[in-house]
Design an enzyme around this catalytic site. Structure first.
Site, PDB file in Angstrom:
ATOM      1  N   GLU A   1     -66.831 -54.290  -8.298  1.00 21.54           N
ATOM      2  CA  GLU A   1     -67.791 -54.356  -7.206  1.00 21.54           C
ATOM      3  C   GLU A   1     -68.693 -53.118  -7.244  1.00 21.54           C
ATOM      4  OE1 GLU A   1     -68.940 -56.433  -5.404  1.00 21.54           O
ATOM      5  OE2 GLU A   1     -69.887 -55.411  -3.714  1.00 21.54           O
TER       6      GLU A   1
ATOM      7  N   ASP B   1     -69.452 -51.270  -9.872  1.00 25.92           N
ATOM      8  CA  ASP B   1     -70.366 -51.398 -11.013  1.00 25.92           C
ATOM      9  C   ASP B   1     -71.482 -52.386 -10.726  1.00 25.92           C
ATOM     10  OD1 ASP B   1     -68.919 -49.584 -12.382  1.00 25.92           O
ATOM     11  OD2 ASP B   1     -67.790 -51.046 -13.576  1.00 25.92           O
TER      12      ASP B   1
ATOM     13  N   SER C   1     -71.531 -10.408 -10.637  1.00 24.97           N
ATOM     14  CA  SER C   1     -70.160 -10.693 -11.040  1.00 24.97           C
ATOM     15  C   SER C   1     -69.245  -9.843 -10.167  1.00 24.97           C
ATOM     16  CB  SER C   1     -69.962 -10.406 -12.516  1.00 24.97           C
ATOM     17  OG  SER C   1     -70.193  -9.053 -12.743  1.00 24.97           O
ATOM     18  N   LEU C   2     -67.955 -10.005 -10.349  1.00 24.97           N
ATOM     19  CA  LEU C   2     -67.011  -9.275  -9.513  1.00 24.97           C
ATOM     20  C   LEU C   2     -66.292  -8.223 -10.335  1.00 24.97           C
ATOM     21  CD1 LEU C   2     -65.253 -12.147  -7.546  1.00 24.97           C
ATOM     22  CD2 LEU C   2     -67.072 -10.631  -6.781  1.00 24.97           C
TER      23      LEU C   2
ATOM     24  N   GLU D   1     -58.786 -16.761  -2.505  1.00 30.35           N
ATOM     25  CA  GLU D   1     -58.990 -18.106  -3.034  1.00 30.35           C
ATOM     26  C   GLU D   1     -58.833 -18.090  -4.543  1.00 30.35           C
ATOM     27  OE1 GLU D   1     -63.407 -19.152  -2.749  1.00 30.35           O
ATOM     28  OE2 GLU D   1     -63.216 -17.371  -1.498  1.00 30.35           O
TER      29      GLU D   1
ATOM     30  N   LYS E   1     -59.589 -18.280  -8.481  1.00 29.98           N
ATOM     31  CA  LYS E   1     -60.679 -17.915  -9.385  1.00 29.98           C
ATOM     32  C   LYS E   1     -60.722 -18.999 -10.464  1.00 29.98           C
ATOM     33  CE  LYS E   1     -62.463 -14.010 -12.088  1.00 29.98           C
ATOM     34  NZ  LYS E   1     -63.156 -14.854 -13.009  1.00 29.98           N
TER      35      LYS E   1
ATOM     36  N   ASP F   1     -61.559 -21.202 -13.575  1.00 28.09           N
ATOM     37  CA  ASP F   1     -61.865 -20.809 -14.947  1.00 28.09           C
ATOM     38  C   ASP F   1     -62.857 -21.801 -15.539  1.00 28.09           C
ATOM     39  OD1 ASP F   1     -61.820 -19.479 -17.301  1.00 28.09           O
ATOM     40  OD2 ASP F   1     -59.845 -20.172 -17.928  1.00 28.09           O
TER      41      ASP F   1
ATOM     42  N   ARG G   1     -75.415 -19.309 -14.665  1.00 34.42           N
ATOM     43  CA  ARG G   1     -75.475 -17.894 -14.323  1.00 34.42           C
ATOM     44  C   ARG G   1     -76.368 -17.120 -15.300  1.00 34.42           C
ATOM     45  NH1 ARG G   1     -73.130 -12.743 -13.145  1.00 34.42           N
ATOM     46  NH2 ARG G   1     -72.613 -12.062 -15.209  1.00 34.42           N
TER      47      ARG G   1
ATOM     48  N   GLU H   1     -68.143 -23.112  -9.484  1.00 34.64           N
ATOM     49  CA  GLU H   1     -67.748 -23.130 -10.877  1.00 34.64           C
ATOM     50  C   GLU H   1     -67.612 -24.580 -11.337  1.00 34.64           C
ATOM     51  OE1 GLU H   1     -67.381 -19.876 -11.641  1.00 34.64           O
ATOM     52  OE2 GLU H   1     -66.263 -19.808 -13.532  1.00 34.64           O
TER      53      GLU H   1
ATOM     54  N   TYR I   1     -67.655 -22.180  -4.171  1.00 34.12           N
ATOM     55  CA  TYR I   1     -66.990 -21.002  -3.630  1.00 34.12           C
ATOM     56  C   TYR I   1     -67.900 -20.029  -2.890  1.00 34.12           C
ATOM     57  CZ  TYR I   1     -68.496 -18.876  -8.084  1.00 34.12           C
ATOM     58  OH  TYR I   1     -69.234 -18.447  -9.147  1.00 34.12           O
TER      59      TYR I   1
ATOM     60  N   LYS J   1     -61.977 -11.655  -0.904  1.00 34.97           N
ATOM     61  CA  LYS J   1     -63.264 -11.286  -0.304  1.00 34.97           C
ATOM     62  C   LYS J   1     -63.046 -10.837   1.135  1.00 34.97           C
ATOM     63  CE  LYS J   1     -65.403 -15.005  -2.940  1.00 34.97           C
ATOM     64  NZ  LYS J   1     -65.707 -16.435  -2.935  1.00 34.97           N
TER      65      LYS J   1
ATOM     66  N   LYS K   1     -56.889 -10.781 -12.036  1.00 37.41           N
ATOM     67  CA  LYS K   1     -56.756 -11.734 -13.147  1.00 37.41           C
ATOM     68  C   LYS K   1     -55.302 -11.848 -13.581  1.00 37.41           C
ATOM     69  CE  LYS K   1     -60.110 -11.650 -16.222  1.00 37.41           C
ATOM     70  NZ  LYS K   1     -61.099 -12.492 -16.910  1.00 37.41           N
TER      71      LYS K   1
ATOM     72  N   CYS L   1     -39.925 -26.418 -52.940  1.00 35.02           N
ATOM     73  CA  CYS L   1     -40.731 -27.271 -52.074  1.00 35.02           C
ATOM     74  C   CYS L   1     -39.815 -28.197 -51.271  1.00 35.02           C
ATOM     75  CB  CYS L   1     -41.701 -28.102 -52.914  1.00 35.02           C
ATOM     76  SG  CYS L   1     -42.625 -29.298 -51.928  1.00 35.02           S
TER      77      CYS L   1
ATOM     78  N   CYS M   1     -40.471 -31.940 -52.594  1.00 38.07           N
ATOM     79  CA  CYS M   1     -40.206 -32.448 -53.943  1.00 38.07           C
ATOM     80  C   CYS M   1     -39.255 -31.563 -54.743  1.00 38.07           C
ATOM     81  CB  CYS M   1     -41.514 -32.646 -54.704  1.00 38.07           C
ATOM     82  SG  CYS M   1     -42.323 -31.100 -55.140  1.00 38.07           S
TER      83      CYS M   1
ATOM     84  N   CYS N   1     -46.797 -25.181 -53.665  1.00 32.59           N
ATOM     85  CA  CYS N   1     -46.007 -26.061 -54.520  1.00 32.59           C
ATOM     86  C   CYS N   1     -46.926 -26.498 -55.661  1.00 32.59           C
ATOM     87  CB  CYS N   1     -45.529 -27.291 -53.751  1.00 32.59           C
ATOM     88  SG  CYS N   1     -44.895 -28.570 -54.853  1.00 32.59           S
TER      89      CYS N   1
ATOM     90  N   CYS O   1     -45.788 -34.574 -55.744  1.00 32.90           N
ATOM     91  CA  CYS O   1     -45.375 -34.120 -54.421  1.00 32.90           C
ATOM     92  C   CYS O   1     -46.115 -34.960 -53.373  1.00 32.90           C
ATOM     93  CB  CYS O   1     -45.684 -32.631 -54.283  1.00 32.90           C
ATOM     94  SG  CYS O   1     -45.185 -31.943 -52.711  1.00 32.90           S
TER      95      CYS O   1
HETATM   96  S1  IVH Z   1     -67.282 -15.179  -5.735  1.00 30.75           S
HETATM   97  C1  IVH Z   1     -70.670 -12.141  -5.324  1.00 30.75           C
HETATM   98  N1  IVH Z   1     -65.287 -16.865  -5.912  1.00 30.75           N
HETATM   99  O1  IVH Z   1     -65.695 -15.358 -11.283  1.00 30.75           O
HETATM  100  C2  IVH Z   1     -69.464 -12.994  -5.388  1.00 30.75           C
HETATM  101  N2  IVH Z   1     -66.335 -16.166  -7.913  1.00 30.75           N
HETATM  102  O2  IVH Z   1     -67.139 -12.195 -11.674  1.00 30.75           O
HETATM  103  C3  IVH Z   1     -69.649 -14.141  -6.274  1.00 30.75           C
HETATM  104  N3  IVH Z   1     -65.428 -17.232  -9.936  1.00 30.75           N
HETATM  105  O3  IVH Z   1     -68.667 -15.404 -12.656  1.00 30.75           O
HETATM  106  C4  IVH Z   1     -68.443 -14.665  -6.903  1.00 30.75           C
HETATM  107  N4  IVH Z   1     -63.932 -18.462  -8.918  1.00 30.75           N
HETATM  108  O4  IVH Z   1     -68.281 -17.488 -11.448  1.00 30.75           O
HETATM  109  C5  IVH Z   1     -66.205 -16.140  -6.580  1.00 30.75           C
HETATM  110  N5  IVH Z   1     -63.535 -18.410  -5.919  1.00 30.75           N
HETATM  111  C6  IVH Z   1     -64.449 -17.690  -6.580  1.00 30.75           C
HETATM  112  C7  IVH Z   1     -64.567 -17.756  -7.980  1.00 30.75           C
HETATM  113  C8  IVH Z   1     -65.530 -16.969  -8.613  1.00 30.75           C
HETATM  114  C9  IVH Z   1     -64.463 -18.140 -10.086  1.00 30.75           C
HETATM  115  C10 IVH Z   1     -66.179 -16.627 -11.052  1.00 30.75           C
HETATM  116  C11 IVH Z   1     -67.631 -16.454 -10.799  1.00 30.75           C
HETATM  117  C12 IVH Z   1     -68.004 -15.167 -11.458  1.00 30.75           C
HETATM  118  C13 IVH Z   1     -66.709 -14.528 -11.748  1.00 30.75           C
HETATM  119  C14 IVH Z   1     -66.584 -13.236 -10.999  1.00 30.75           C
END
Ligand code: IVH
Length: 687
Positions: free
Chosen positions: A49, A51, A96-97, A127, A129, A131, A150, A186, A238, A303, A327, A421, A424, A439, A445
């Site tokens: 449905e 589709d 970045s963080l 929260e 992070k 990947d 980014r 992300e 995020y 944060k 990390k 071997c 063989c 071998c 073989c």
């Molecule tokens: S906050 C200014 N929250 O981790 C704050 N970043 O260097 C902005 N990442 O490249 C980032 N999960 O892409 C935030 N829950 C999360 C995240 C997150 C992954 C990545 C983000 C950034 C790197 C932090």
């Protein structure tokens, strides 16, 4: 206008209005079903449905393209092609963080923050992070207008078309929303979709992606958005920001909650923490629980929750002082070594593989890991019955990183490498200066014989698709095929009825198809024939270079080691391997038979007349279908030149992923055209 015309016009406008209404209704309903499915895991109608509705909308859009909305749910399916990923400047820099692997540094961060916010009431959010790949989404009046990677934080790539195919990225927002804001998050590749995609790539002879992050990044840069749609990516939001902060809730958690109501996928794993104890508990929990998630995370982000305090805390050189990332360390386990298998490859090379007691690591069960070669076993000092430390970082392939000495049995003997071997029984040889054992029993073989045949028919070699491993095994057992030249002597009557009770059995039609595929392989170019022969150290690229240098097999066979070593990228070891291979009578006989069968034993290369004649390329970044060397060789094969730096003489900058911004700037300044991998492929496409 005559009365008649007027009437027609009126009719068509009524018609248009009702079509438009129908299209809007369909779009709204499909959006709602998508939302329930992806956000709430609820299927409200059958797949058929769904589709049907989508097709109905697609048909209407095709008939009335002027009425099609750029935010129609049909965009989720993709189909539009990204000509190039335009570079755009971020309205708000993507910072970045600061990150750390150490809990002590998290304690320091918490203490410092508390001190700087002296006396303020505040809390933290913890929260996941994610990947994956960071992107920013701009919404105006509740509609997605742009998606940008980014990049370097100041400038990123416009990937809007591909982002629209990700079901968890809302195209139109629900309920209330700020008029103008940016949603950041992300893009991740969920494990099951990643595994399925990699399995398919392997089946098709493509290199699998190393990990879900690389795969997500590669997917966002796919030229064909329909391909991206198939990748089943997910967006985890995020962060929310806007030009007028007053419009947004005063806490980070409040902003995410609002975003959820607007239709974003906001993961529920967020905690408000009042002190370092809460933060540590969150980290501890997810360090273990992370493998139960359907997607990868590589840490925890902490944060300050009250956004008015962000200004007060300010920024360091490139990251905010109000947040930090913890990390996770690469996960490592110790598991008993149950036995060692010695696998024999097509070249006779023996690879030791550890059979481990199955252990859960990084989201999968690990049963085997390579022990590389005899030197590795010796260096690790592996003893019988040892437990081994296995690690898995960002990569999918587990690695043996050491021996768990605490588990060693008293009196355990060191592991000895096999002398014969395992397939063989022939005594293994180890060439001076080489790490691997081989071998030498080329013709007797089993894994070598079958391995060579499989390599020969492989997609990047002779590409005889209908000859899979099972059929090759069957033909070998039936005494029809012992070496690659035998393939070209197969006759229809030998094939029909073969292996009657097996899955790989061959019937009339199968025999015709197989013979046709074998016949077609006679047109495969010389360089691939050379690769197909399976000479040790001669890969796809090496074969191209050697083929181009000698132009035909006779010149190649006549060459001595010294001449061979003249070829670009062919070192002494390869030169010796090639020379020894052709010196072997058995190999010369096979080459002769292949020549008689009609395979390509020479090639023509652009010496004038190549599509890239007179053009100079600078190659930069990472490519999806070529290694850097391969793409350079490919340019040369088409008559082009490769140079190391951009100048006024450069014709094109061939830009892969992750190319630095300086290169692009320089090219733009000098007016050098920038070419994507896809554009390059189009430019050099044969025919
Ligand atoms: S906050 C200014 N929250 O981790 C704050 N970043 O260097 C902005 N990442 O490249 C980032 N999960 O892409 C935030 N829950 C999360 C995240 C997150 C992954 C990545 C983000 C950034 C790197 C932090």
């Amino acid at each position: 206008m005559t009365d008649n015309d007027k009437e027609m016009d009126l009719f068509s406008s009524i018609d248009t209005a009702s079509v438009q209404k129908k299209m809007e209704q369909l779009a709204e309903e499909i959006d709602r079903l998508n939302y329930e499915y992806y956000m709430n895991d609820r299927s409200l109608v059958s797949d058929q449905e769904f589709d049907r509705m989508l097709r109905e909308l697609q048909d209407l859009e095709r008939q009335h393209p002027e009425l099609a909305s750029p935010l129609s749910p049909t965009k989720r399916v993709g189909g539009e092609v990204n000509k190039s990923f335009r570079q755009v400047e971020h309205r708000f820099p993507m910072l970045s963080l600061g990150n750390t692997y150490s809990i002590e540094e998290i304690e320091d961060f918490e203490a410092r923050t508390r001190k700087l916010l002296d006396g303020e009431e505040f809390s933290y959010t913890c929260e996941l992070k994610y990947d994956g790949v960071a992107i920013g989404l701009t919404y105006r009046h509740g509609r997605l207008v742009q998606a940008v990677t980014r990049g370097n934080g100041a400038v990123g790539d416009d990937i809007t078309l591909n982002a629209k195919t990700i079901p968890t990225i809302p195209l139109r927002l629900r309920g209330e929303y700020p008029d103008d804001f940016e949603a950041r998050g992300e893009v991740v590749y969920p494990f099951d979709a990643f595994d399925a995609m990699n399995r398919q790539r392997e089946a098709e002879g493509d290199e699998p992606f190393a990990n879900p992050r690389n795969a997500a990044s590669g997917s966002l840069k796919l030229q064909d958005s329909a391909e991206c749609a198939k990748r089943k990516l997910m967006f985890c939001m995020y962060f929310m920001m806007g030009p007028s902060e007053e419009e947004l809730p005063p806490t980070h958690s409040g902003r995410l909650e609002w975003a959820r109501q607007m239709g974003f996928k906001v993961q529920p794993y967020i905690a408000e923490c009042k002190d370092i104890g809460d933060i540590k508990a969150f980290i501890d929990h997810w360090d273990k629980a992370r493998w139960d998630l359907p997607f990868g995370i590589d840490g925890i982000v902490i944060k300050v929750n009250q956004t008015r305090l962000w200004d007060k805390l300010g920024l360091t050189a490139k990251s905010p002082r109000w947040a930090i990332a913890y990390k996770f360390k690469a996960e490592r386990v110790s598991t008993p070594l149950e036995s060692i298998s010695f696998q024999v490859g097509r070249t006779g090379k023996v690879t030791p593989v550890a059979n481990l007691r199955p252990v859960w690591l990084g989201g999968t069960t690990v049963r085997r890991a390579t022990l590389v070669n005899a030197d590795f076993i010796e260096k690790m000092d592996i003893h019988v019955g040892d437990s081994l430390f296995i690690e898995k970082g960002g990569e999918i392939i587990p690695k043996v990183v050491g021996v768990d000495l605490e588990q060693r049995q008293p009196g355990a003997a060191p592991v000895h490498y096999v002398e014969r071997c395992p397939e063989c029984g022939t005594s293994l040889v180890r060439v001076e200066g080489e790490a691997a054992h081989y071998c030498p029993n080329l013709d007797g073989c089993h894994p070598q014989i079958i391995g060579r045949l499989e390599h020969f028919v492989g997609r990047k070699a002779m590409d005889i698709e209908s000859l899979g491993p099972e059929r090759l095994e069957m033909l070998y057992r039936a005494d029809l095929v012992h070496n690659v030249a035998d393939i070209y002597d197969l006759r229809r009557e030998q094939l029909v009825g073969l292996g009657a009770d097996q899955a790989a059995s061959i019937q009339d039609k199968g025999a015709d198809n197989l013979l046709a595929a074998i016949e077609a392989s006679k047109q495969v170019p010389f360089e691939r024939v050379l690769f197909a022969l399976g000479i040790r150290y001669v890969g796809e690229v090496g074969a191209k270079k050697i083929a181009r240098y000698f132009k035909n097999i006779d010149a190649l066979m006549a060459a001595d080691e010294e001449t061979l070593a003249q070829v670009e990228d062919v070192g002494e070891v390869t030169a010796r391997a090639v020379s020894e291979w052709f010196a072997d009578e058995r190999h010369r006989a096979i080459v002769e038979r292949l020549r008689v069968a009609g395979l390509q034993m020479s090639g023509l290369w652009a010496e004038g007349g190549g599509v890239l004649d007179e053009l100079t390329f600078v190659v930069s970044g990472v490519f999806s279908r070529f290694s850097r060397d391969e793409i350079k060789a490919d340019i040369e094969r088409h008559g082009g030149k490769v140079s190391g730096s951009i100048s006024g003489k450069t014709s094109y900058l061939l830009a892969g992923e992750k190319m630095g911004p300086e290169k692009r700037k320089k090219a733009e300044k000098l007016g050098v055209s920038i070419l994507s991998e896809e554009e390059y492929l189009q430019m050099t496409a044969e025919g």
